[in-house]
Design an enzyme around this catalytic site. Sequence first.
Site, PDB file in Angstrom:
ATOM      1  CG  ASN A 110      -3.011   1.738  -4.499  1.00  0.00           C
ATOM      2  OD1 ASN A 110      -3.139   1.253  -3.185  1.00  0.00           O
ATOM      3  ND2 ASN A 110      -3.181   1.011  -5.497  1.00  0.00           N
ATOM      4  CD1 TRP A 111       1.313   4.830  -0.660  1.00  0.00           C
ATOM      5  CD2 TRP A 111       1.169   4.908   1.508  1.00  0.00           C
ATOM      6  NE1 TRP A 111       1.599   6.131  -0.304  1.00  0.00           N
ATOM      7  CE2 TRP A 111       1.817   5.975   1.056  1.00  0.00           C
ATOM      8  CE3 TRP A 111       1.074   4.794   2.680  1.00  0.00           C
ATOM      9  CZ2 TRP A 111       2.011   7.187   2.041  1.00  0.00           C
ATOM     10  CZ3 TRP A 111       1.555   5.667   3.657  1.00  0.00           C
ATOM     11  CH2 TRP A 111       1.862   7.228   3.295  1.00  0.00           C
ATOM     12  CE  LYS A 112      -0.594  -1.486  -6.550  1.00  0.00           C
ATOM     13  NZ  LYS A 112      -0.172  -1.964  -7.647  1.00  0.00           N
ATOM     14  CG  HIS A 150      -6.446  -1.234  -7.807  1.00  0.00           C
ATOM     15  ND1 HIS A 150      -5.580  -2.380  -8.600  1.00  0.00           N
ATOM     16  CD2 HIS A 150      -5.457  -0.252  -8.135  1.00  0.00           C
ATOM     17  CE1 HIS A 150      -4.377  -2.102  -8.730  1.00  0.00           C
ATOM     18  NE2 HIS A 150      -4.186  -0.800  -8.763  1.00  0.00           N
ATOM     19  CD  GLU A 202      -2.622  -4.629  -7.489  1.00  0.00           C
ATOM     20  OE1 GLU A 202      -2.757  -4.132  -6.486  1.00  0.00           O
ATOM     21  OE2 GLU A 202      -1.574  -4.310  -8.207  1.00  0.00           O
ATOM     22  CD  GLU A 217      -4.505   2.035 -12.089  1.00  0.00           C
ATOM     23  OE1 GLU A 217      -3.365   2.610 -11.531  1.00  0.00           O
ATOM     24  OE2 GLU A 217      -4.916   1.007 -11.241  1.00  0.00           O
ATOM     25  N   GLY A 225       2.242  -2.634 -12.132  1.00  0.00           N
ATOM     26  CA  GLY A 225       3.565  -3.286 -11.257  1.00  0.00           C
ATOM     27  C   GLY A 225       4.240  -4.259 -12.313  1.00  0.00           C
ATOM     28  CB  SER A 233       4.761   0.654 -14.842  1.00  0.00           C
ATOM     29  OG  SER A 233       4.720  -0.792 -14.434  1.00  0.00           O
ATOM     30  N   GLY A 292       1.701   3.457  -7.983  1.00  0.00           N
ATOM     31  CA  GLY A 292       1.553   2.178  -7.149  1.00  0.00           C
ATOM     32  C   GLY A 292       3.173   2.341  -6.338  1.00  0.00           C
ATOM     33  N   GLY A 293       4.101   1.347  -7.082  1.00  0.00           N
ATOM     34  CA  GLY A 293       5.478   1.246  -6.508  1.00  0.00           C
ATOM     35  C   GLY A 293       6.141   2.493  -6.481  1.00  0.00           C
TER      36      GLY A 293
HETATM   37  P1  PGA Z   1       2.155   0.581 -10.284  1.00  0.00           P
HETATM   38  O1  PGA Z   1       0.884   0.281  -9.720  1.00  0.00           O
HETATM   39  O2  PGA Z   1       2.562   2.024 -10.289  1.00  0.00           O
HETATM   40  O3  PGA Z   1       3.018  -0.204  -9.267  1.00  0.00           O
HETATM   41  O4  PGA Z   1       2.325  -0.102 -11.516  1.00  0.00           O
HETATM   42  C1  PGA Z   1      -0.240   1.203 -10.189  1.00  0.00           C
HETATM   43  C2  PGA Z   1      -1.592   0.769  -9.716  1.00  0.00           C
HETATM   44  O5  PGA Z   1      -1.890  -0.029  -9.126  1.00  0.00           O
HETATM   45  O6  PGA Z   1      -2.395   1.777  -9.287  1.00  0.00           O
END
Ligand code: PGA
Length: 256
Positions: A9-11, A94, A96, A164, A170, A209, A230-231
Site C-alpha cells: 500500500n503506497w498510500k 483501511h 486511515e 491491521e 506506521g 509495521s 505500507g512503509g
Molecule cells: P505500515 O502500514 O506497514 O507502514 O505500518 C500498513 C498499512 O497501512 O497497511
Amino acid sequence: MVTPLVAGNWKMHTTLAEAVALARAIRRALARVQGVEVVLCPPFVSLAAVARAVRGSALRVGAQNMHHQEKGAFTGEISPTMLSGLCQYVILGHSERRRHFGETDDLVNRKVLKAVEHGLRPILCVGESLEERQQGRAEGVVSQSLLACLKGIGAPGGLAIAYEPVWAIGTGVPATGEQAQLMAALVRRVLADRYGREAAQIPVLYGGSVTPTNTQEFVVQPDIDGALVGGASLDAESFAQIVRLTAQVRSRAGEG
Ligand code: PGA
C-alpha cells in the site's frame, strides 16, 4: 492451501515517475519468485502507468480506495467502473480512511458490495485501536466490524481480509506474531461461521509495521496468509524481500 498474498500500500507517496520506477524495480526483483500473489497499490493517478509497467508479469495492481457508486456528482471520487479493467484489487476500510475520512463499517460494506459486483477483489481491512485493545475489546470490535463490512456478501470468492491493528500501522511497533495469530484465528472463525468451507479460500493477512526483519514471525503463523505492507513497500528491495520470505515459508509449509 490458499495462495499467500502480499500487497504493498503506497498510500499518498510517489509521483507518476516514481511509481513507475518502483513498479519496474519490484518487477525485476521478483522476476523469479513464485507461489505468492503480489499486489501493488499505487495512488489512483499512477494506476494505469503501474498496470502497464507490470503487464506480462505475475504482479497484480490494486487501488487504495473506491467510491460506492458507479457514477454521479461526487467531485474528486473514483468509481468501481473506472477501476474495473484497470486493476484487479481494491483496499477497502483501511484505518486511515476510517480515521481521516470518517468511513464507517456501513460505508465500507457498500464499497465491498460494489467492488464485488464489478469483479474487483476487495482487501478488506479491520483492526482495533490501542484503547479498544487495552479495554479487552479487540476481539469483539474486530469480529463485529468484519461481519458489518461483509453484510450481504453471500459468497466470499475473491475476498481477502487484512487484520491491521490501528496501533501498529506506521508506528514501527508491530503486533507480535502471537497477537497477530490470535486475531487472524478469530477472523478465520468468523469467516468459517459465515461461509463454511468456502472460508478456507480467503487469504487472511497481517498488516502494521511489517518489514523484512519481522515478516517470518507473521507468515509462519497457521492462520496468516501474507501481509499488507505500507512503509516497507516503498523500497523495492525491502518489499521484494518480504515477498521472498513469504514464498520460502509457504513452500516449506507445503512440503512439511
Ligand atoms: P505500515 O502500514 O506497514 O507502514 O505500518 C500498513 C498499512 O497501512 O497497511
